[in-house]
Scaffold this motif. Structure first.
Motif, short mmCIF file in Angstrom:
data_model
loop_
_atom_site.label_atom_id
_atom_site.label_comp_id
_atom_site.label_asym_id
_atom_site.label_seq_id
_atom_site.Cartn_x
_atom_site.Cartn_y
_atom_site.Cartn_z
N TYR A 45 -1.96 -2.98 14.32
CA TYR A 45 -2.73 -3.05 13.26
C TYR A 45 -1.80 -4.25 11.84
N ASP A 46 -2.69 -4.65 11.40
CA ASP A 46 -2.79 -5.54 10.21
C ASP A 46 -1.43 -5.68 9.48
N CYS A 102 1.89 6.10 19.15
CA CYS A 102 1.47 5.41 17.59
C CYS A 102 1.94 4.27 17.22
N GLU A 109 0.74 -1.81 -0.27
CA GLU A 109 -0.10 0.07 -0.38
C GLU A 109 0.62 1.75 -0.01
N TYR A 110 2.10 1.13 1.09
CA TYR A 110 2.78 2.54 0.96
C TYR A 110 2.84 2.55 0.35
N ASP A 142 2.49 -0.71 6.77
CA ASP A 142 1.82 0.03 5.98
C ASP A 142 0.86 1.44 6.18
N SER A 143 -0.45 0.58 6.95
CA SER A 143 -0.95 1.31 7.98
C SER A 143 -0.97 2.29 9.10
N ALA A 144 0.43 1.36 9.77
CA ALA A 144 0.96 1.54 10.87
C ALA A 144 2.07 3.13 10.48
N THR A 145 2.66 3.22 9.48
CA THR A 145 4.16 4.19 9.19
C THR A 145 2.08 5.87 8.33
N LYS A 146 1.29 5.19 8.22
CA LYS A 146 0.39 6.32 7.57
C LYS A 146 -0.16 6.57 9.00
N ASP A 147 -0.29 6.05 9.77
CA ASP A 147 -1.33 6.98 10.91
C ASP A 147 -0.05 7.39 12.14
N GLU A 169 -10.64 5.67 19.48
CA GLU A 169 -9.96 5.52 17.93
C GLU A 169 -9.84 6.54 17.18
#
Lengths: 118, 320
Positions: B294-295, B287, B54-55, B298-303, B273
């Motif tokens: 997170y699954d 964070c 994703e990222y 990529d999502s952890a990075t964005k948040d 949340e």
């Protein structure tokens, strides 16, 4: 003939419905992107996987160097390739992306380091 | 006591993303604390592919994904890295106490981002009866032993739980020549990603048993066998369904829990949340997997990038 597959290209895991004739793909449904189409064709006609493993380092800052194939290899070559990887030793520092073995086992892929090891 | 505008605790994917994004949002006085001697956190042991789709729109391994951020950090000298630095205390005045080789230091920050990741559930949390022999590992510990230390911790393995790390380790043990005798899932479906069931379990014809539970671990010095039983849809054991599997190793892969001991000790609460990365104390942010598990990295990075921006805004508001 119809066959169901789950696409493994990304975490969405699309369920693909594939119409086959004589082992060849004629129609694919259920994919949300082009990768699904490529995956279905490859998975039916010539299933492939990227291989990842570790290689023993000698006298370097880490004991193990993580490595992978830069492209997928045929699924039935995965186990022999992993066995051959176990024989490799890395004695000089490597950089992320550096080629460890070119055209590994004549499979047309390179093994690359996936981490800097000094 | 040292003073800093921003201190980030943890240099895994979340902490690295947060520190870089705070820099990009204008913060120049940043200290990044990491307890290990390398940047990258758990990604270093996740040598399989599946990161970055994703990222980066690319298929990367864990170390490669981490490598992108490590490279960026090394080009930003304003972000001061302190490795082998283990934070032992945080208080409400935003003072962090940390240990590094040979010394203890304190740092007072205008803003703090906690990016301390998560921990695996242990055997004790899943209530398995029996003795306490050697040979029982969390799946992630086994991953570290194989991929970082180069040690194969067992030859005949039973995996409890079908979380992603367990599935990934089923394949890894198989490739390293061990025999995976069963993956046991109490539910009727996997708790991991379907793609991992295909490429880690089906590819190698490994036995994944749904609606089964582990009852007991046997063994004195080393694990000798486990007993299993079928369960109904309420997870109750079905009578006379017990059977045994000989094995020398049991992996526990039943889930992850955010690691938040430091902020709990300071009596700081994480907000819900809808209030991403925020805590009850303005200027303290949480964070990545320490905020929620997170699954995907990529999502952890964005948040986590959001956390960096928020910290920068908070610091600006103090200076205004």
């Amino acid at each position: 003939m119809l066959k169901k597959l789950i696409c493994i290209e990304c975490p969405v895991s699309c369920e693909l419905l594939i119409e086959l004739s004589d082992g060849k793909v004629i129609k694919i449904e259920g994919h949300k992107c082009d990768k699904g189409q490529e995956y279905a064709k490859s998975e039916i006609e010539n299933p492939q996987r990227i291989i990842t493993s570790t290689v023993l380092a000698e006298k370097l800052s880490l004991k193990m160097v993580p490595i992978r194939s830069d492209k997928p290899i045929p699924k039935d070559k995965v186990l022999p390739a992993i066995e051959a990887i176990k024989e490799i030793r890395i004695k000089e520092p490597v950089a992320l992306g550096q080629v460890i073995r070119e055209n590994f086992l004549n499979l047309g892929v390179n093994l690359i380091a996936t981490r800097d090891v000094s | 006591m040292i003073k800093r505008d921003l201190v980030v605790v943890g240099a895994g994917p979340a902490g690295m993303a947060a520190a870089i994004s705070a820099y990009k949002a204008g913060v120049r006085d940043i200290l990044l604390l990491e307890r290990e001697q390398f940047l990258g956190g758990v990604l270093n042991q996740c040598i399989h592919t599946g990161f970055g789709i994703e990222y980066f729109k690319e298929v990367l391994t864990g170390p490669e994904y981490a490598g992108r951020f490590i490279k960026e950090l090394k080009n930003l000298p304003e972000i001061n890295l302190s490795l082998r630095s283990f934070v032992i205390k945080l208080n409400c005045d935003k003072v962090l106490t940390f240990l590094k080789p040979g010394q203890m230091e304190q740092v007072k920050a205008k803003a703090i981002i906690m990016a301390t990741g998560c921990r695996e559930k242990t055997r004790e949390m899943v209530h398995i009866a029996g003795s306490r022999p050697s040979g029982i590992f969390s799946a992630g510990l086994a991953q570290k032993l194989i991929n970082i230390e180069g040690v194969l911790p067992g030859r005949e393995v039973v995996i409890v739980g079908s979380g992603d790390i367990g599935l990934i380790m089923a394949r890894r043990f198989t490739l390293e020549g061990a025999q995976v005798k069963a993956i046991i899932e109490i539910k009727d479906r996997t708790s991991g990603l379907l793609r991992n069931v295909i490429q880690c379990v089906k590819d190698y014809d490994l036995p994944l048993l749904f609606n089964h539970k582990i009852k007991r671990i046997y063994g004195n010095q080393r694990v000798k066998k486990v007993s299993l039983a079928k369960v109904d849809k309420n997870y109750n054991e079905i009578k006379d369904s017990e059977f045994f599997i000989d094995c020398d190793t049991v992996l526990i892969s039943t889930g992850l829990i955010p690691e938040n001991e430091l902020i709990e000790m300071a009596d700081i609460k994480i907000k819900s949340e809808d209030d991403l990365n925020k805590t009850s104390l303005p200027g303290v942010f949480v964070c990545g997997n320490s905020y929620k598990v997170y699954d995907l990295v990529d999502s952890a990075t964005k948040d986590s990038q959001e956390a960096g921006t928020m910290a920068a805004e908070y610091i600006r508001s103090l200076n205004a």
